[in-house]
Design a protein around this motif. Structure first.
Motif, short mmCIF file in Angstrom:
data_model
loop_
_atom_site.label_atom_id
_atom_site.label_comp_id
_atom_site.label_asym_id
_atom_site.label_seq_id
_atom_site.Cartn_x
_atom_site.Cartn_y
_atom_site.Cartn_z
N UNK A 173 21.43 -34.82 49.19
CA UNK A 173 20.72 -33.32 48.41
C UNK A 173 22.12 -32.43 48.40
N UNK A 174 23.00 -32.59 48.34
CA UNK A 174 24.06 -31.77 48.44
C UNK A 174 25.04 -31.66 46.45
N UNK A 175 24.76 -33.74 46.99
CA UNK A 175 24.98 -34.37 45.07
C UNK A 175 24.66 -34.24 44.45
N UNK A 176 23.20 -34.05 44.31
CA UNK A 176 22.31 -33.68 43.67
C UNK A 176 22.33 -32.48 43.26
N UNK A 177 22.56 -31.22 44.10
CA UNK A 177 22.22 -30.00 43.15
C UNK A 177 22.12 -28.83 44.40
N UNK A 178 21.37 -29.60 45.73
CA UNK A 178 21.00 -28.66 46.44
C UNK A 178 22.43 -27.10 46.87
N UNK A 179 21.98 -26.41 47.19
CA UNK A 179 23.08 -25.14 47.60
C UNK A 179 23.11 -25.00 49.07
N UNK A 180 22.26 -25.31 50.07
CA UNK A 180 23.09 -25.44 51.37
C UNK A 180 21.38 -26.63 51.85
N UNK A 181 21.78 -26.83 52.68
CA UNK A 181 20.96 -27.67 53.71
C UNK A 181 20.71 -27.53 54.99
N UNK A 182 19.25 -28.14 55.75
CA UNK A 182 19.12 -27.82 57.10
C UNK A 182 18.80 -28.97 57.57
N UNK A 183 19.08 -29.22 59.34
CA UNK A 183 17.47 -29.94 59.11
C UNK A 183 17.79 -29.57 61.04
N UNK A 219 17.62 -25.83 49.49
CA UNK A 219 17.34 -24.51 48.52
C UNK A 219 18.14 -25.53 46.85
N UNK A 220 17.31 -25.22 45.92
CA UNK A 220 18.48 -25.55 44.79
C UNK A 220 18.13 -23.42 44.42
N UNK A 221 18.67 -23.82 43.19
CA UNK A 221 18.63 -21.87 42.65
C UNK A 221 17.24 -21.92 41.97
N UNK A 222 16.15 -22.62 41.26
CA UNK A 222 15.42 -22.88 40.61
C UNK A 222 14.58 -24.33 40.70
N UNK A 233 29.14 -24.74 39.69
CA UNK A 233 29.01 -24.58 41.27
C UNK A 233 28.28 -26.53 41.53
N UNK A 234 27.43 -26.34 40.55
CA UNK A 234 27.31 -28.14 41.03
C UNK A 234 27.42 -29.28 40.98
N UNK A 235 28.86 -29.02 40.12
CA UNK A 235 30.03 -30.28 40.18
C UNK A 235 30.81 -29.69 41.70
N UNK A 236 31.00 -28.52 41.78
CA UNK A 236 32.04 -28.69 42.74
C UNK A 236 30.88 -28.75 44.26
N UNK A 237 29.89 -28.69 44.35
CA UNK A 237 29.08 -29.65 45.06
C UNK A 237 29.09 -30.50 45.49
N UNK A 238 29.44 -31.08 44.51
CA UNK A 238 29.10 -33.10 44.61
C UNK A 238 30.21 -33.51 44.46
N UNK A 266 20.24 -39.14 58.28
CA UNK A 266 20.19 -37.38 57.85
C UNK A 266 21.08 -36.75 57.35
N UNK A 267 22.37 -37.69 58.01
CA UNK A 267 24.29 -37.44 57.42
C UNK A 267 24.03 -38.10 55.71
N UNK A 268 23.23 -39.19 55.99
CA UNK A 268 23.68 -39.57 54.47
C UNK A 268 22.50 -38.58 53.87
N UNK A 269 21.42 -38.06 53.94
CA UNK A 269 20.38 -38.06 53.33
C UNK A 269 21.03 -36.23 52.78
N UNK A 270 21.85 -35.67 53.86
CA UNK A 270 22.31 -34.31 53.68
C UNK A 270 23.20 -34.36 52.29
N UNK A 271 24.21 -34.93 53.20
CA UNK A 271 25.12 -35.88 51.08
C UNK A 271 24.51 -35.95 49.75
#
Length: 532
Positions: free
Chosen positions: A462-472, A487-490, A214-219, A455-460
């Motif tokens: 966060x998602x590249x580094x493992x975030x499951x989802x992101x909101x502003x 959110x992150x898994x743990x 999942x982390x690879x796909x999100x990246x 924040x558009x760059x920040x979103x990417x």
């Protein structure tokens, strides 16, 4: 992006471990091309229909499409050396079974496809792990040339292997070609056993298999640069696949020649690739990566047209030389670009997804070319793929390769949250419970547009580094108040997240934080999910 001054394509061979593994890989690849020649030619005897002949290539490529992501995840989370030894051993076993069944006369067309698929599964395990290993063997300044040299080695094998395979088949039958392939795998297995790889020390538990996938796909999903590279690769390899699926029929039916000629034409493609690889360092210094792929795509399209019109071995041979040069130019440039934008922690997974995409394009394109060859004829199928490939290359030119230059980083404001409470430490150590991370900003109304862009760059990031989802979120009562949530898994994934952020990611976060108004930086807190 244009590469720096050219260096010798053989410069990485000064590194002993790379040199040893490259030499052993050359032997293994030679055996694979002998096997591919035998499988393609055997199918023309077992079932000579264009569809079945093209399915031999599809069967060897489809496993990479199906297994690239899981095998890439495994290559990132297990010992890569042992993983490569297992992959080579699996292919050796499949080669032996193929040899025995052919020698005993028990192999039918579908059995040939099944065992070809099995060898392809070993290739699917090998490809992302081998690609991710190259940066471990050479310094960064030699990485691009090492990738080119890997391509040169592959195409040296392509030059020697098919010709050798053709003569072996003519002398001792296809079972001898399959036996030769199995023996060549042993050379690389021994070299991998001799490699004393130093694995980086781990401060965190290994990633779980599904979490790693999942982390690879999100990246990849959050990496525009890598998505552009993948798209360019899909276009090139889809249209170029017609040659792989239809060449055996061009040789046998249009030219009326035998397996030796088939091997020699594949060798001509390998010679073209080697020549192109030797010239590539200088060409890369004069042409940017995107334009180089366009030129290679146009050359491949011209080669397909030559194959479509050719009724004599000379123009077909010229087309194969041109195709080989185009292939190595595009494939090595695209793979180098993909490796450059993928950080070490996710490199095998990113390369796996990249290979999933282009091998899927090869498998689907090869099968489609065979189907069209059955319906409208091999001649028109080759001309159609060549013409469409040339047009597609020009259309895709606007998609640049590589990451854009990052803007100058703003000073990063402190975002570090407070340390966890001691009573929650045991729960966090178990690695259970989803973690919600929150950062609160206070932004002046006149900075709203700049903040949203940052924040558009920040979103990417966060998602590249493992975030499951992101909101502003914006406070509807006090529009100057903003909250970033992800959110992150743990807890372990949160700690990994911090190590995965690269310089560009920190720069993006710093630019957003610099817009915050207050005596201290934005307020950062963390919450763990608890059931009532």
């Amino acid at each position: 992006m244009q590469d720096p001054a050219p260096t010798s394509a053989f410069a990485p061979l000064r590194h002993a471990t790379f040199r040893n593994l490259w030499t052993a890989s050359l032997a293994s690849n030679t055996g694979m091309w002998v096997q591919n020649t035998g499988a393609g030619w055997l199918m023309t005897s077992l079932d000579p229909s264009p569809l079945m002949v093209s399915l031999v290539q599809a069967a060897s490529m489809l496993p990479v499409f199906l297994l690239a992501l899981p095998t890439g995840a495994l290559a990132d989370i297990v010992d890569r050396r042992r993983y490569l030894i297992f992959a080579q051993s699996w292919m050796c076993l499949m080669g032996l079974v193929l040899c025995i069944l052919t020698a005993t006369g028990l192999l039918g067309p579908w059995g040939l496809l099944a065992l070809t698929f099995g060898i392809g599964a070993g290739s699917a395990m090998n490809f992302p792990a081998w690609a991710a290993t190259t940066p471990e063997l050479v310094p960064r300044e030699d990485l691009t040339q090492a990738i080119v040299l890997n391509g040169i080695g592959f195409n040296l094998a392509r030059a020697v292997g098919p010709a050798l395979g053709g003569f072996v088949i003519g002398l001792a039958g296809t079972q001898a070609a399959f036996a030769f392939n199995a023996a060549c795998f042993l050379v690389l297995i021994l070299a991998l056993v001799a490699w004393r790889r130093e694995e980086a020390p781990r401060t965190l538990p290994k990633e779980h298999f599904l979490s790693a996938m999942r982390a690879g796909m999100r990246f990849v999903a959050a990496s525009p640069a890598l998505r552009r590279i993948i798209l360019r690769a899909v276009v090139f390899f889809f249209f170029g696949s017609a040659m792989w699926g239809l060449l055996p029929l061009v040789v046998r039916e249009r030219l009326g020649l035998g397996p030796e000629a088939f091997g020699m034409l594949l060798a001509a493609m390998g010679i073209g690739a080697v020549a192109g690889g030797l010239l590539l360092p200088r060409l890369r210094a004069r042409v940017n990566r995107g334009d180089l792929v366009v030129l290679a795509s146009l050359a491949a399209a011209a080669a397909l047209v030559l194959l479509g019109f050719g009724r004599h071995w000379a123009p077909v041979g010229l087309g194969m030389l041109l195709y080989g040069s185009a292939w190595i130019s595009a494939s090595s440039t695209l793979q180098a670009a993909a490796q450059m934008v993928a950080p070490a922690w996710v490199r095998a997974r990113a390369i796996g997804i990249y290979q999933l995409s282009f091998f899927g394009a090869l498998a689907f394109g090869s099968a489609l070319a065979g189907w069209l060859g059955t319906i409208i004829g091999v001649h028109w199928a080759l001309l159609g793929f060549g013409g469409a490939g040339g047009v597609a290359a020009l259309v895709m030119r606007r998609w640049t390769l590589g990451a854009e230059a990052a803007a100058e980083a703003a000073p990063a404001a402190p975002l570090r949250p407070e340390e966890p409470a001691p009573e929650l430490a045991p729960l966090l150590a178990q690695g259970r419970g989803r973690l919600l991370e929150v950062v609160r900003y206070h932004i002046r109304p006149q900075d709203r547009g700049a903040f949203l862009a940052a924040m558009a760059e920040v979103r990417r990031a966060r998602l590249r580094s493992g975030a499951l989802n992101w909101q502003l979120c914006e406070d509807i009562a006090y529009p100057e108040r903003w909250v970033e949530l992800w959110a992150v898994e743990n807890w372990n994934e949160h700690l990994r997240e911090q190590s995965r952020l690269g310089p560009d990611d920190h720069a993006a976060i710093g630019r957003a934080a610099a817009l915050h108004q207050g005596e201290t930086g934005p307020k950062a807190v963390r919450y763990i999910h608890r059931l009532p």
